[in-house]
Structures are given as C-alpha cells and as structure tokens.
Design a protein around this motif. Structure first.
Motif, PDB file in Angstrom:
ATOM      1  N   ASP B 412      52.163   2.034  17.043  1.00 60.31           N
ATOM      2  CA  ASP B 412      53.088   0.911  16.898  1.00 60.31           C
ATOM      3  C   ASP B 412      54.246   1.233  15.960  1.00 60.31           C
ATOM      4  OD1 ASP B 412      51.223   1.101  14.902  1.00 60.31           O
ATOM      5  OD2 ASP B 412      51.158  -1.037  14.459  1.00 60.31           O
ATOM      6  N   SER B 413      53.945   1.887  14.816  1.00 63.86           N
ATOM      7  CA  SER B 413      55.029   2.183  13.878  1.00 63.86           C
ATOM      8  C   SER B 413      55.932   3.284  14.435  1.00 63.86           C
ATOM      9  CB  SER B 413      54.479   2.566  12.508  1.00 63.86           C
ATOM     10  OG  SER B 413      53.477   3.522  12.617  1.00 63.86           O
ATOM     11  N   TYR B 414      55.334   4.243  15.154  1.00 69.65           N
ATOM     12  CA  TYR B 414      56.118   5.317  15.774  1.00 69.65           C
ATOM     13  C   TYR B 414      57.144   4.724  16.740  1.00 69.65           C
ATOM     14  CZ  TYR B 414      57.049   9.810  18.078  1.00 69.65           C
ATOM     15  OH  TYR B 414      57.660  10.927  18.571  1.00 69.65           O
ATOM     16  N   LEU B 415      56.652   3.823  17.608  1.00 69.13           N
ATOM     17  CA  LEU B 415      57.544   3.257  18.620  1.00 69.13           C
ATOM     18  C   LEU B 415      58.618   2.367  17.989  1.00 69.13           C
ATOM     19  CD1 LEU B 415      55.323   2.433  21.727  1.00 69.13           C
ATOM     20  CD2 LEU B 415      56.909   4.312  21.386  1.00 69.13           C
ATOM     21  N   LEU B 416      58.274   1.666  16.911  1.00 72.17           N
ATOM     22  CA  LEU B 416      59.279   0.809  16.264  1.00 72.17           C
ATOM     23  C   LEU B 416      60.410   1.658  15.684  1.00 72.17           C
ATOM     24  CD1 LEU B 416      60.102  -2.083  15.293  1.00 72.17           C
ATOM     25  CD2 LEU B 416      59.072  -1.490  13.127  1.00 72.17           C
TER      26      LEU B 416
END
Lengths: 217, 483
Positions: B412-416
């Motif tokens: 999730d943090s990677y994609l954000l």
C-alpha cells in the motif's frame, strides 16, 4: 463442505507430497539439467567452426548459473536444509538481472527491435512469478489448518525452503530456453518461448493442483 | 451435526417495517440472517427448520438460498403463535435419534467462532449447554436480554428476562441433547411454554450447563434497531486486524465504502481480485501513454480496491485458500504492471527509452529482492524465531504493530508513493527513491532475521508470542513473526 477443515488438511498433505516427492521434482529437474547440458555440447563444434556468434558467451553464462545454483539446491534438498534469506535473494535477483541483461544486450548491443526488451522483462517476471506461486500457496494456508497440523506445516516450510520452489523446473524452463535462443541465434524466439513455456508450466501445475483438489472456483 | 433453527415467529418487533417477507430473511451485510446462521455453523450437515408464520414463503426462500449446500428439513408448527418452546417441541420427532444437536433462533446472528467454542466440549449425557456472554456492557439491549445466573460448578442456577441478580446473558445458541424435549414437555404441563421455561426445568434438575463465549460476536435481531446493531457488529468482523500504514489511515475508509455498496450484489471476492488486475493494467497503460495524473490516481485506486476482496470474503464467508492464493499472485502482478507503466512514463517526461528500460529493470529487481526477503523468510508463517531484537527497526515495527499497523515499504505504501510521484510528473525521481528505500529495507530485514532459526513447533511459536487460537486466527502471522 468444500472448504471444511478435513478437506483443507488434504490440500496441505498434497502440498507436502509434491514437495517431498523426489521422484516427481527430482526427475523433472534432472531432465531439464540434461536440456541445459546437451545443447552446450551440441553447440560447441558449431562455435569452434565459427558458425556461432558471441551470444554463445552469454548463453554459457546462463547455463553455468543454472547449473551452479541447481547443484546448491540439490544439496539443500538432500540435507533438508532451508536456504538462508541471502541465498534466496541472490538466486532470484541474479536470475532477473541475467534475463534483463540478455534483453539490454540484444536491444542495445545487437540492435534487435524493442520487443526483445519487453520479452526479457516478461521472462524475468515469469520466472519469479512461477516461484512466487509456490510461496503464495504456503502464505495463504488458512490459520485453522496451520493450527491443526503444527508439525506438518513446519515440515512443509522446511521442504519449500530447501527446494526453493514448489514445482521444480520453472527456472530451468525460463533460463534454459532463453539460453537456447541465444545459442541458436534467435534470442527473441528463445525469450518468447521462455515466457510462454514458463507461464504454461506454472499455471498448468497450479491449476492441476487445484483441480485435483477439487477446489478451482 | 444437526442444527435446529426456530423460525416460526412473526417478528412483531419490526411492526411491519423491516423484513418484507420474514425476519429470518433480513439482509445483514450481503447475507440473510438464515445464511449467516448456516455460515456460523460450519459443522452443520442438516438444518432442521421449524416454520410457522408465512411458512410456505420462508421454505421456498430458504430452499433457494441454501438448497444444495446443506440438507434441509422443514417442520411446520401450526401452533406457531404460542411461545417458542412449543416450536422447539415440534422438532422432537425429527431429532429424537440424535445424541446432540445445536439449537438457535432464526433471528440470532453469530460468528463461527462462537459455535466452535460451544461445540469444543460435548455435553455430558443428558446435559445441555448454553452459550453465555459475561460482557454485559457489550449487550445491545440488556433489558430485553435473557439473563443467566451461573454457579461455580459450571451449572446454570437461574435463567429469565426478569432476573435482577445475574452474571451473564443468554446468546440464544444451545448445544442440546434430547433431554431438552422432556424438560419442555414438563414445563408445558406446568403452564410454561417458552424455551426459557424448559431450560429452567433442566436447571432445576442440574442438567443445564454453560459455556462462556465472551468476546465472540452475536446479536439478537428483534427490531430495526437491533438489526442495525447486527449489521454494525458483522461489519466489525470484516475489518482486517493488521494493515499497512496507508491502508489503515486512508485506503480502508474508501474500500469499506465500496464493500458496503457491492456486498448485496452477487459479486465474489475473486471477481474483485481479477478486476483489480485489469485496473492495474489500465493504470500502467495510462502512465505509459503519458496520462500521468490519471495513471497515478488509477494506481492509488487499485491499492484501495485491493482491500475490497478481503473485506468481502470476511463479510460473506466466501474466503478460500484458492482465493487467498490468487490474491497474493495478483498483488505481485499489479505491482509489476504499475511499475512498468511508471518506468516507461519517463519517456514522456524527457527521458530516453534506454533510461526507461534500465529504470524498469532496477525497479523490478529491487521489488523481487524485497518480496523474497519479506515472504520467503516466512513462507507459511511463523516458523522462525530469534532472540529478542532491540534494533531500531524492530522497535519501529513494534510501535506500529501495537497500533494495528504494519510498517515498511509494503504494497500500500509503495503504490501510494509511486502514484503520487507519477501524478506529480516525476516518475524518474520517484522510482529511483523507491528503489533505494526498498533496497535499504530488504537489506535491513535480511540482516535482522539473519540469526533466526526455523521453529520446530508451531504451537511453541504461538506460546512464545502469548497467542491463543482465537487471536491466531485474527492475526496475520507473518507480521508477528517479523517482530
């Protein structure tokens, strides 16, 4: 119920059987090792006679890496010793880097069309996805199955880490076919065959597993 | 095991407001009450349903909903307007050969863990078990609840709605023996026709025991207010116990809204998983085609939709091993499709194709290393334990974990980060930063777990982490093992 505990325990037992079945995985692996060695021997006279270009060096590199990493894997399977984290990272990062290198060399050294780079990316991700399909099997073991089979789950985990893969032959297919393409002078065909062969292999094996288990949705 | 469900009443608490047909068919987060009861009893091989009010309609609907999934047997109670003990007694013949059976009302919603706890201890010959909840503060309508006075030797001393001195409340789920029918006959002879009257007779004879199921979700649905409470409680069950930072603080708020919208539809979690793959491919294409803002927004939307399949599976009990496997695989594919699109978008912001290819290769290799470090160490979960690690990374992870969050360059943090960077028109800097962060992270993780050893026994692992079976089923083991 299809998803009952007894049924899921059977799935775990089937995974254990696949991982510990030396006959199945060992044979298929050794067949692919032959696939890796025989072309090198066959290609050698052609190279000596000057019929094969510099791609030979790159393909030799791929085959050597395949054989060296395979030897290590076989020793670990025999001793049932799990690969350390650094070993697994090295294995998969070198696999991917080599396949990307093939694409970059083909595109920018030999001037092949851009599709070859795309194929190299697809081949690298195919190899890893095939491995990851096994990781996903074990990562998604339902909690109640883990709790019901504490010994078996440990055994399965050790076996997977020792074998480094669920199906056994995905690296040989992807890297072997890429190297074969380089050897024969058709790297783009080799990469395309690696992508198709690798994906067909792991998808077929996975679907066969779910179908055999009567669980495909 | 046979499950006796009493569905004879009218549901007068609704005053004609809520269930259009029958309160047993009230929708509770995508499933009807009767479907939830069936899902709550995974051991059930036959449902024996006592009908009364609108019997034909109910029978047809239940056959439509559950036919083919479990054996169904309907018993019509023509005297359904009398108290519920008469309806229970109507099933005497159908269950006379059973050593034990589960009994519940059709308007009680509960989670499978409750039945699991109740069924864990089979009643002694002739004794019945009642599931009780000691957490009185958690009871929605305490005045209307059936109260229970417990004794120290696992017996029930008194039961009734009017008790003033009580220890727990009746959850409406029983594990019974045919002794219940004799007790009900006795109670009816003495003028008491409710199930509580029959239970009272069993209590007097010392044949009624209890099992504490405090902490398990249950709710009696008698009126629109309690139906709303049931929906709220079922929804809480769908929450994922541990999420990444971005998911917990941002994504879940939108994904839960989407899940609420689609849960009444015949959409399965695997459909959402595959849809997410298509969305990721579309996002990658948008980025590669130079629509950076749209591509970035779509990438973040993918990350949000990624939570919907899990929520849906927990909400509608449609989770499966196959589904979890498919979700794991598509997560990787989604990441890669978006990474490839983002890397190629460099060519739309002044970079060369060579730069884009090299960037793509670097991003994929670092992602592969990261996933190998994170997943391959744990594989089936919780199999490795090491000495207590007080390194900064461990302390940071623990801080987040205690707040029900997972820390790191997670999906999730990677994609954000990628979505924001690409949307702002800086794909090269963003991917470069992500490659560095990911590399630092997997190197740190690999070093942290270098001393870890495979656990020889999974049960030992649970014990060392102070986990019981219930917690284990609600907690993602890989994150625990990573602590």
């Amino acid at each position: 119920m299809k998803q009952g505990l007894a049924y899921q325990n059977l799935l775990l037992a089937e995974i254990h059987r696949i991982l510990s079945n030396k006959g199945e995985s060992g044979l298929s692996e050794s067949r692919f090792y032959l696939l890796g060695i025989i072309p090198v021997l066959l290609a050698l006279p052609f190279y000596v006679l000057g019929y094969l270009p510099a791609e030979f060096a790159l393909s030799i590199l791929l085959f050597c890496w395949l054989l060296a990493s395979g030897r290590k894997s076989r020793r670990m399977i025999r001793t049932r010793e799990g690969k350390p984290a650094s070993g697994l990272i090295l294995l998969h990062s070198v696999d991917a880097a080599l396949l990307f290198s093939v694409g970059l060399v083909c595109r920018y050294y030999w001037g092949l069309p851009p599709i070859v780079m795309l194929l190299a990316v697809a081949a690298a991700t195919t190899g890893y996805l095939a491995y990851y399909s096994g990781v996903a099997f074990l990562k998604s073991v339902p909690a109640r199955v883990r709790l019901a089979n504490p010994r078996l789950i440990v055994e399965v985990d050790h076996l997977f880490l020792a074998k480094g893969s669920m199906w056994g032959a995905e690296r040989m297919i992807v890297i072997g076919l890429t190297a074969l393409g380089l050897l024969t002078g058709w790297p783009e065909l080799g990469l395309a065959a690696a992508v198709i062969g690798g994906n067909v292999y792991w998808i077929t094996r996975s679907l066969n597993f779910w179908r055999k288990a009567g669980c495909s949705e | 095991m046979k499950v006796l469900i009493i569905a004879a009443g009218r549901g007068s608490g609704f005053n004609g407001e809520a269930p259009k047909s029958h309160k047993t068919l009230s929708p509770v987060c995508g499933l009807t009450a009767i479907e939830r009861i069936f899902a709550g009893c995974p051991q059930a091989d036959e449902l024996v349903i006592v009908t009364g009010y609108e019997a034909e309609c109910l029978e047809a609907q239940v056959r439509k909903l559950l036919g083919g999934k479990v054996a169904l047997r309907f018993i019509h109670n023509p005297e359904w307007e009398r108290a519920n003990g008469v309806s229970v007694l109507a099933a005497k013949e159908a269950l006379s050969g059973e050593r034990e059976f589960l009994l519940t009302m059709s308007d009680h919603v509960f989670e499978p863990a409750l039945v699991g706890k109740l069924a864990a201890g089979h009643p002694l010959p002739g004794k019945c078990l009642l599931a009780v909840d000691r957490n009185l503060e958690n009871v929605f309508d305490l005045d209307d609840a059936t109260k229970v006075k417990l004794s120290s030797d696992w017996r029930i001393e008194q039961i009734g709605k009017g008790l003033t001195d009580f220890d727990a409340v009746d959850t409406g789920v029983f594990f019974c023996t045919p002794a219940l029918f004799d007790a009900l006959s006795t109670a009816i002879k003495h003028g008491g026709e409710s199930l509580s009257d029959g239970i009272r007779v069993l209590c007097e004879n010392g044949q009624m025991s209890y099992r504490d199921v405090t902490g398990c979700m249950w709710q009696d649905v008698d009126d629109p207010e309690s139906l709303a409470e049931a929906r709220k409680r079922v929804w809480q069950l769908a929450a994922k116990p541990r999420d990444g930072v971005v998911s917990r603080l941002f994504n879940r708020k939108i994904s839960s809204f989407i899940t609420r919208l689609i849960c009444p539809l015949p959409v399965r979690p695997n459909h959402v998983t595959l849809l997410n793959l298509l969305l990721a491919a579309f996002s990658g294409w948008l980025m590669a085609a130079g629509h950076l803002l749209a591509g970035g927004i779509m990438a973040q939307f993918c990350s949000i939709v990624d939570g919907v399949d899990g929520e849906l599976s927990r909400l509608k009990y449609q989770g499966s091993w196959f589904g979890a496997w498919l979700d794991n695989l598509t997560d990787r594919l989604c990441d890669w499709l978006i990474i490839c699109g983002a890397a190629w978008s460099v060519t739309r912001t002044g970079g060369s194709a060579e730069t884009a290819w090299v960037l793509m290769c670097l991003a994929l290799v670092s992602n592969i290393c990261y996933r190998t470090a994170m997943d391959s160490l744990l594989v089936s979960g919780a199999l490795r334990k090491g000495p207590e690690n007080h390194a900064l990374l461990s302390r940071l992870e623990k801080w987040f974990y205690d707040r029900e969050m997972v820390f790191g360059i997670t999906h999730d943090s990677y994609l954000l980060i990628l979505a924001v960077g690409v949307a702002l028109g800086a794909p090269l800097a963003t991917i470069g930063t992500l490659v560095i962060l990911e590399t630092l992270w997997w190197v740190a993780k690999a070093a942290q777990t270098r001393q870890a050893r495979p656990s020889e026994n999974y049960v030992d692992f649970l014990a060392t982490n102070n986990m019981d079976v219930k917690n284990e089923t609600r907690t993602r083991i890989p994150e625990l093992a990573a602590r």
